[in-house]
Scaffold this motif. Structure first.
Motif, mmCIF file in Angstrom:
data_model
loop_
_atom_site.group_PDB
_atom_site.id
_atom_site.type_symbol
_atom_site.label_atom_id
_atom_site.label_comp_id
_atom_site.label_asym_id
_atom_site.label_seq_id
_atom_site.Cartn_x
_atom_site.Cartn_y
_atom_site.Cartn_z
ATOM 1 N N ASP A 80 14.205 -2.200 2.707
ATOM 2 C CA ASP A 80 13.046 -2.887 3.280
ATOM 3 C C ASP A 80 13.555 -3.920 4.281
ATOM 4 O O ASP A 80 13.717 -5.098 3.941
ATOM 5 C CB ASP A 80 12.285 -3.558 2.125
ATOM 6 N N ASN A 93 8.030 -3.695 8.568
ATOM 7 C CA ASN A 93 6.652 -4.160 8.752
ATOM 8 C C ASN A 93 6.692 -5.184 9.890
ATOM 9 O O ASN A 93 7.785 -5.568 10.340
ATOM 10 C CB ASN A 93 6.063 -4.709 7.431
ATOM 11 N N LYS A 115 3.007 3.668 9.288
ATOM 12 C CA LYS A 115 2.456 2.800 8.230
ATOM 13 C C LYS A 115 1.066 2.337 8.651
ATOM 14 O O LYS A 115 0.884 1.754 9.728
ATOM 15 C CB LYS A 115 3.370 1.587 8.078
ATOM 16 N N ARG A 166 3.901 -9.081 -4.925
ATOM 17 C CA ARG A 166 2.756 -9.943 -4.556
ATOM 18 C C ARG A 166 1.706 -9.944 -5.668
ATOM 19 O O ARG A 166 1.036 -10.950 -5.894
ATOM 20 C CB ARG A 166 2.148 -9.466 -3.234
ATOM 21 N N SER A 196 7.421 -4.495 -2.070
ATOM 22 C CA SER A 196 7.358 -5.921 -2.414
ATOM 23 C C SER A 196 8.168 -6.190 -3.684
ATOM 24 O O SER A 196 7.722 -6.864 -4.603
ATOM 25 C CB SER A 196 5.887 -6.346 -2.592
HETATM 26 C C1 E4P Z 1 6.758 -2.541 2.211
HETATM 27 O O1 E4P Z 1 6.880 -1.545 2.889
HETATM 28 C C2 E4P Z 1 6.756 -3.907 2.735
HETATM 29 O O2 E4P Z 1 7.551 -3.965 3.893
HETATM 30 C C3 E4P Z 1 7.358 -4.917 1.803
HETATM 31 O O3 E4P Z 1 7.876 -4.360 0.635
HETATM 32 C C4 E4P Z 1 6.548 -6.147 1.646
HETATM 33 O O4 E4P Z 1 7.165 -6.989 0.734
HETATM 34 P P1 E4P Z 1 7.007 -8.574 0.682
HETATM 35 O O5 E4P Z 1 5.968 -8.883 -0.318
HETATM 36 O O6 E4P Z 1 8.369 -9.032 0.269
HETATM 37 O O7 E4P Z 1 6.647 -9.037 2.078
#
Ligand code: E4P
Length: 216
Positions: free
Chosen positions: A6, A28, A83, A132, A164
């Motif tokens: 990630d 992301n 995505k 999260r 996450s």
């Molecule tokens: C998933 O594809 C996201 O990029 C990522 O896991 C989000 O995680 P975070 O809660 O650490 O931002």
């Protein structure tokens, strides 16, 4: 279970690739912005470097724009997965992208029923954000478990991509549930390798061998 990294950081991708543990990458907008510079160049470099799926996220929030962005994103490489956020406009875009044979990763998924919608519309991956959810005192892994049951009940091909992630326990739990993929921050991959008894045991083996050689 496949391991995705990630990150949008090239050094981290190279390092985990050299360990042989890299099955794919997820990015992301936050991760891309952390690297600075020209995001298009960065995305192209990531796609070249990774021998596996690379998730690149759309920024638009209406489905026509999402489709336009998706068409642009897939031009970065044959391994691109688009995505799409889990919002009604995202679902409209998802349906069209599925029909066009474009691979998708539905992101910002927080409930098993959201995941069900994405699976019904043919998403390639669905990304539950476990860390999260845990942060709100809701069990991220319970949601993943329920997704696994539903997907198995109906033989959905959509892969569960646990996202996450905050620590190695998330990896253990995802593996026990049978999640298809987990996307890990670099720091968590490094933590997975560590155990104090491994270091202690190795130090003892080497010290004993050295003493044995001296006395030989
Ligand atoms: C998933 O594809 C996201 O990029 C990522 O896991 C989000 O995680 P975070 O809660 O650490 O931002």
């Amino acid at each position: 279970m496949q391991f995705f990294l990630d990150t949008a950081n090239l050094d981290q991708i190279r390092e985990v690739g050299e360990l042989g543990l890299l099955d794919g990458v997820t990015t992301n907008p936050t991760l891309m912005s952390r690297e600075g510079g020209d995001w298009r160049k960065q995305a192209a470099l990531i796609c070249d470097l990774v021998d596996g799926p690379v998730s690149l996220e759309v920024i638009a929030t209406n489905h026509e724009e999402m489709i336009k962005e998706a068409k642009d994103l897939v031009s970065f490489g044959t391994n691109v997965v688009v995505k799409i956020p889990m919002i009604p406009e995202g679902l409209k875009a998802l349906r069209e992208l599925t029909e066009r044979g474009i691979k998708t990763n539905v992101t910002l998924v927080f409930s098993p029923t959201q995941a069900l919608l994405a699976a019904k519309l043919g998403a390639t991956y669905v990304s539950p954000f476990v860390g999260r959810l845990d942060g709100l005192s809701q069990s991220g892994m319970q949601a993943v478990e329920q997704m696994r049951t539903m997907f198995d009940n109906y033989a959905f091909e959509t892969k569960i991509l646990v996202a996450s992630v905050r620590h190695p326990m998330h990896v253990l739990e995802a593996g026990l549930i049978g999640a298809d993929v987990i996307t890990l921050p670099y720091s968590t991959i490094m933590q997975l390798m560590q155990h104090p008894l491994t270091d202690k045991g190795l130090a003892t083996f080497l010290a004993d061998w050295e003493a044995f050689q001296k006395n030989a």
